[in-house]
Scaffold this active site. Structure first.
Site, PDB file in Angstrom:
ATOM      1  N   TYR A  59     -32.044  67.822 -16.201  1.00 49.44           N
ATOM      2  CA  TYR A  59     -30.638  67.426 -16.330  1.00 49.44           C
ATOM      3  C   TYR A  59     -30.565  66.115 -17.118  1.00 49.44           C
ATOM      4  O   TYR A  59     -31.104  65.092 -16.697  1.00 49.44           O
ATOM      5  CB  TYR A  59     -29.974  67.240 -14.958  1.00 49.44           C
ATOM      6  CG  TYR A  59     -29.814  68.518 -14.152  1.00 49.44           C
ATOM      7  CD1 TYR A  59     -30.066  69.776 -14.708  1.00 49.44           C
ATOM      8  CD2 TYR A  59     -29.406  68.469 -12.827  1.00 49.44           C
ATOM      9  CE1 TYR A  59     -29.927  70.943 -13.963  1.00 49.44           C
ATOM     10  CE2 TYR A  59     -29.259  69.634 -12.077  1.00 49.44           C
ATOM     11  CZ  TYR A  59     -29.530  70.858 -12.654  1.00 49.44           C
ATOM     12  OH  TYR A  59     -29.391  72.003 -11.906  1.00 49.44           O
ATOM     13  N   PRO A 205     -20.384  76.922  -7.881  1.00 48.01           N
ATOM     14  CA  PRO A 205     -19.509  77.494  -6.846  1.00 48.01           C
ATOM     15  C   PRO A 205     -18.037  77.444  -7.230  1.00 48.01           C
ATOM     16  O   PRO A 205     -17.230  78.171  -6.653  1.00 48.01           O
ATOM     17  CB  PRO A 205     -19.789  76.601  -5.626  1.00 48.01           C
ATOM     18  CG  PRO A 205     -20.213  75.294  -6.208  1.00 48.01           C
ATOM     19  CD  PRO A 205     -20.990  75.641  -7.442  1.00 48.01           C
ATOM     20  N   ALA A 207     -17.176  77.993 -10.403  1.00 46.41           N
ATOM     21  CA  ALA A 207     -17.184  78.662 -11.714  1.00 46.41           C
ATOM     22  C   ALA A 207     -16.890  77.644 -12.815  1.00 46.41           C
ATOM     23  O   ALA A 207     -16.027  77.861 -13.666  1.00 46.41           O
ATOM     24  CB  ALA A 207     -16.210  79.842 -11.729  1.00 46.41           C
ATOM     25  N   GLY A 209     -15.328  74.969 -12.735  1.00 48.59           N
ATOM     26  CA  GLY A 209     -13.966  74.423 -12.718  1.00 48.59           C
ATOM     27  C   GLY A 209     -12.896  75.500 -12.836  1.00 48.59           C
ATOM     28  O   GLY A 209     -11.724  75.240 -12.567  1.00 48.59           O
ATOM     29  N   LEU A 211     -12.184  77.972 -11.019  1.00 52.81           N
ATOM     30  CA  LEU A 211     -11.530  78.306  -9.749  1.00 52.81           C
ATOM     31  C   LEU A 211     -10.604  77.189  -9.280  1.00 52.81           C
ATOM     32  O   LEU A 211      -9.890  77.354  -8.294  1.00 52.81           O
ATOM     33  CB  LEU A 211     -12.587  78.619  -8.678  1.00 52.81           C
ATOM     34  CG  LEU A 211     -13.375  79.904  -8.936  1.00 52.81           C
ATOM     35  CD1 LEU A 211     -14.545  80.033  -7.969  1.00 52.81           C
ATOM     36  CD2 LEU A 211     -12.466  81.120  -8.821  1.00 52.81           C
ATOM     37  N   THR A 212     -10.620  76.065  -9.976  1.00 57.45           N
ATOM     38  CA  THR A 212      -9.718  74.963  -9.591  1.00 57.45           C
ATOM     39  C   THR A 212      -8.412  75.019 -10.390  1.00 57.45           C
ATOM     40  O   THR A 212      -7.498  74.256 -10.124  1.00 57.45           O
ATOM     41  CB  THR A 212     -10.378  73.581  -9.821  1.00 57.45           C
ATOM     42  OG1 THR A 212     -10.551  73.381 -11.227  1.00 57.45           O
ATOM     43  CG2 THR A 212     -11.738  73.486  -9.135  1.00 57.45           C
TER      44      THR A 212
HETATM   45  N1  LIG Z   1     -30.477  75.932 -10.589  1.00 56.83           N
HETATM   46  C1  LIG Z   1     -29.870  76.177 -11.719  1.00 56.83           C
HETATM   47  O1  LIG Z   1     -30.368  76.904 -12.578  1.00 56.83           O
HETATM   48  C2  LIG Z   1     -28.532  75.561 -11.967  1.00 56.83           C
HETATM   49  C3  LIG Z   1     -27.783  75.955 -13.076  1.00 56.83           C
HETATM   50  C4  LIG Z   1     -26.536  75.356 -13.245  1.00 56.83           C
HETATM   51  C5  LIG Z   1     -26.071  74.416 -12.346  1.00 56.83           C
HETATM   52  N2  LIG Z   1     -26.877  74.040 -11.282  1.00 56.83           N
HETATM   53  C6  LIG Z   1     -26.443  73.019 -10.302  1.00 56.83           C
HETATM   54  O2  LIG Z   1     -25.223  73.392  -9.777  1.00 56.83           O
HETATM   55  C7  LIG Z   1     -24.297  72.309  -9.903  1.00 56.83           C
HETATM   56  C8  LIG Z   1     -22.895  72.844 -10.027  1.00 56.83           C
HETATM   57  O3  LIG Z   1     -22.664  73.404 -11.309  1.00 56.83           O
HETATM   58  P1  LIG Z   1     -21.494  72.882 -12.258  1.00 56.83           P
HETATM   59  O4  LIG Z   1     -21.270  71.448 -11.957  1.00 56.83           O
HETATM   60  O5  LIG Z   1     -21.807  73.204 -13.666  1.00 56.83           O
HETATM   61  O6  LIG Z   1     -20.316  73.839 -11.871  1.00 56.83           O
HETATM   62  P2  LIG Z   1     -19.207  73.852 -10.724  1.00 56.83           P
HETATM   63  O7  LIG Z   1     -19.661  73.158  -9.512  1.00 56.83           O
HETATM   64  O8  LIG Z   1     -18.777  75.263 -10.592  1.00 56.83           O
HETATM   65  O9  LIG Z   1     -18.011  73.027 -11.392  1.00 56.83           O
HETATM   66  C9  LIG Z   1     -18.073  71.658 -11.586  1.00 56.83           C
HETATM   67  C10 LIG Z   1     -16.982  71.272 -12.578  1.00 56.83           C
HETATM   68  O10 LIG Z   1     -15.740  71.322 -11.925  1.00 56.83           O
HETATM   69  C11 LIG Z   1     -15.187  70.014 -11.907  1.00 56.83           C
HETATM   70  N3  LIG Z   1     -14.680  69.813 -10.557  1.00 56.83           N
HETATM   71  C12 LIG Z   1     -15.386  69.550  -9.428  1.00 56.83           C
HETATM   72  N4  LIG Z   1     -14.568  69.423  -8.391  1.00 56.83           N
HETATM   73  C13 LIG Z   1     -13.306  69.606  -8.868  1.00 56.83           C
HETATM   74  C14 LIG Z   1     -12.033  69.587  -8.281  1.00 56.83           C
HETATM   75  N5  LIG Z   1     -11.894  69.358  -6.989  1.00 56.83           N
HETATM   76  N6  LIG Z   1     -10.942  69.797  -9.080  1.00 56.83           N
HETATM   77  C15 LIG Z   1     -11.075  70.021 -10.383  1.00 56.83           C
HETATM   78  N7  LIG Z   1     -12.270  70.069 -11.014  1.00 56.83           N
HETATM   79  C16 LIG Z   1     -13.366  69.852 -10.249  1.00 56.83           C
HETATM   80  C17 LIG Z   1     -16.283  69.031 -12.235  1.00 56.83           C
HETATM   81  O11 LIG Z   1     -15.711  67.899 -12.871  1.00 56.83           O
HETATM   82  P3  LIG Z   1     -16.328  66.391 -12.849  1.00 56.83           P
HETATM   83  O12 LIG Z   1     -17.807  66.509 -13.170  1.00 56.83           O
HETATM   84  O13 LIG Z   1     -15.542  65.736 -13.919  1.00 56.83           O
HETATM   85  O14 LIG Z   1     -16.106  65.781 -11.491  1.00 56.83           O
HETATM   86  C18 LIG Z   1     -17.145  69.886 -13.144  1.00 56.83           C
HETATM   87  O15 LIG Z   1     -16.600  69.874 -14.464  1.00 56.83           O
HETATM   88  C19 LIG Z   1     -24.827  71.509 -11.087  1.00 56.83           C
HETATM   89  O16 LIG Z   1     -24.395  70.185 -11.103  1.00 56.83           O
HETATM   90  C20 LIG Z   1     -26.305  71.641 -10.883  1.00 56.83           C
HETATM   91  O17 LIG Z   1     -26.755  70.654  -9.980  1.00 56.83           O
HETATM   92  C21 LIG Z   1     -28.072  74.625 -11.083  1.00 56.83           C
END
Ligand SMILES: NC(=O)c1ccc[n+]([C@@H]2O[C@H](COP(=O)([O-])OP(=O)(O)OC[C@H]3O[C@@H](n4cnc5c(N)ncnc54)[C@H](OP(=O)(O)O)[C@@H]3O)[C@@H](O)[C@H]2O)c1
Length: 296
Positions: A59, A205, A207, A209, A211-212
């Site tokens: 990351y 979880p 998607a 953003g 789903l928000t």
């Molecule tokens: N193991 C793997 O292969 C793998 C692959 C991908 C991701 N991951 C892990 O999974 C985590 C989650 O993935 P992700 O962050 O891409 O997707 P996500 O959790 O589905 O979505 C996060 C996004 O939504 C925004 N968000 C969060 N809370 C919100 C709310 N209450 N209202 C509006 N927008 C909101 C965040 O904004 P802000 O950042 O601006 O707060 C960010 O842009 C990653 O950080 C990583 O640690 C693992």
């Protein structure tokens, strides 16, 4: 202080310890880019009972781990930290895994991580090789527990069998899981998590953003029914859509630990409030039906 005692917790499989039922994803945490916002996010999460921080060596090319090290140093409270080894070409042996763990610990400024994952399966690497490296990480005292990420049900079983020879449990499989992506329910991963008692750590979880967001009346789309259901149920609980989406995952199975990404304190505040309430059975079913029509 055991921070997780401030709210609902879930066992990390058979690792022997629990984490907050929601964690935080940090792939947008980047030392030198959003330090202050992230440090405030970290404080907000820990104040609110979220103590499970998910990162990876890849990351932001190590800058996520570095910033977590800064957060721990500045805040003074140590979250439960999970990080991951990326088995790229010519980097697949137990020796490479242990060297990568040392480098992660240096960036995190820790002597041990709580959970060390193999980030994804590498096609030509035997499951026994990964298991050997992970078991060595535990034996060395540099990882408290170990897991895999993006592994199939069959790959999980094989790694778990090999780890068992060293008396090390497979603690978690971190996979893509949300209301828009429910493959874990049909490809055997959730079933194996239940059978072997392995935590299913759910990434994306929200998607990313989607789903928000609320439906746009000017632009009807296929997510409208689901987004409307999330919005209306959220209103009934004085809660945000993100909380509803996270609560559905939490209610789906007790092995699931969602890790929404958040790099802003207001997002962290909103998401962690999902730990303070639960869906009714009817609400769960309405969301389930709206999602089933869409999910892959
Ligand atoms: N193991 C793997 O292969 C793998 C692959 C991908 C991701 N991951 C892990 O999974 C985590 C989650 O993935 P992700 O962050 O891409 O997707 P996500 O959790 O589905 O979505 C996060 C996004 O939504 C925004 N968000 C969060 N809370 C919100 C709310 N209450 N209202 C509006 N927008 C909101 C965040 O904004 P802000 O950042 O601006 O707060 C960010 O842009 C990653 O950080 C990583 O640690 C693992």
């Amino acid at each position: 202080m055991d921070l997780a005692q401030q709210g609902p917790t879930r066992p990390l499989g058979r690792a022997g310890f629990s984490v907050s039922a929601l964690g935080v994803g940090t792939n947008r945490w980047r030392q030198g880019a959003n330090d202050e916002a992230v440090q405030e996010t970290y404080k907000t999460l820990l104040d609110g009972g979220v103590d499970f921080v998910d990162t990876a060596e890849i990351y932001a090319f190590g800058k996520s781990e570095r910033l977590i090290g800064d957060c721990i140093g500045k805040d003074g409270r140590r979250a439960i930290v999970a990080t991951k080894f990326a088995p790229f070409v010519a980097r697949t042996s137990p020796r490479h895994l242990l060297a990568a763990l040392d480098a992660s610990l240096e960036r995190l400024r820790l002597t041990a991580v709580d959970l060390y994952y193999v980030h994804f399966p590498f096609p030509f690497t035997e499951m026994a090789t990964f298991a050997h490296g992970l078991a060595e990480a535990v034996k060395s005292g540099k990882a408290r527990a170990v897991g895999v990420s993006n592994f199939s049900a069959e790959q999980m079983r094989r790694v778990a069998d090999h780890l068992a020879k060293s008396n090390v449990p497979l603690a978690a499989n971190e996979v893509h899981y949300s209301l828009l992506h429910r493959q874990a329910e049909t490809n055997g991963v959730l079933d194996v998590c239940r059978e072997l008692d392995v935590a299913l750590v759910a990434y994306f979880p929200l998607a990313s953003g989607r789903l928000t967001a609320q439906p746009d009346p000017a632009k009807p789309g296929k997510l409208d029914d689901l987004q409307r259901a999330l919005g209306e149920i959220g209103q009934a609980h004085h809660a945000s859509q993100s909380q509803v989406a996270l609560n559905w995952l939490l209610a789906r199975d007790s092995h699931v630990i969602p890790i929404p990404g958040a790099s802003k304190a207001r997002h962290a505040t909103e998401n962690l409030a999902a730990l303070r309430w639960t869906l009714t059975a009817d609400e769960f079913a309405r969301i389930d039906a709206a999602s089933a029509a869409l999910a892959r």
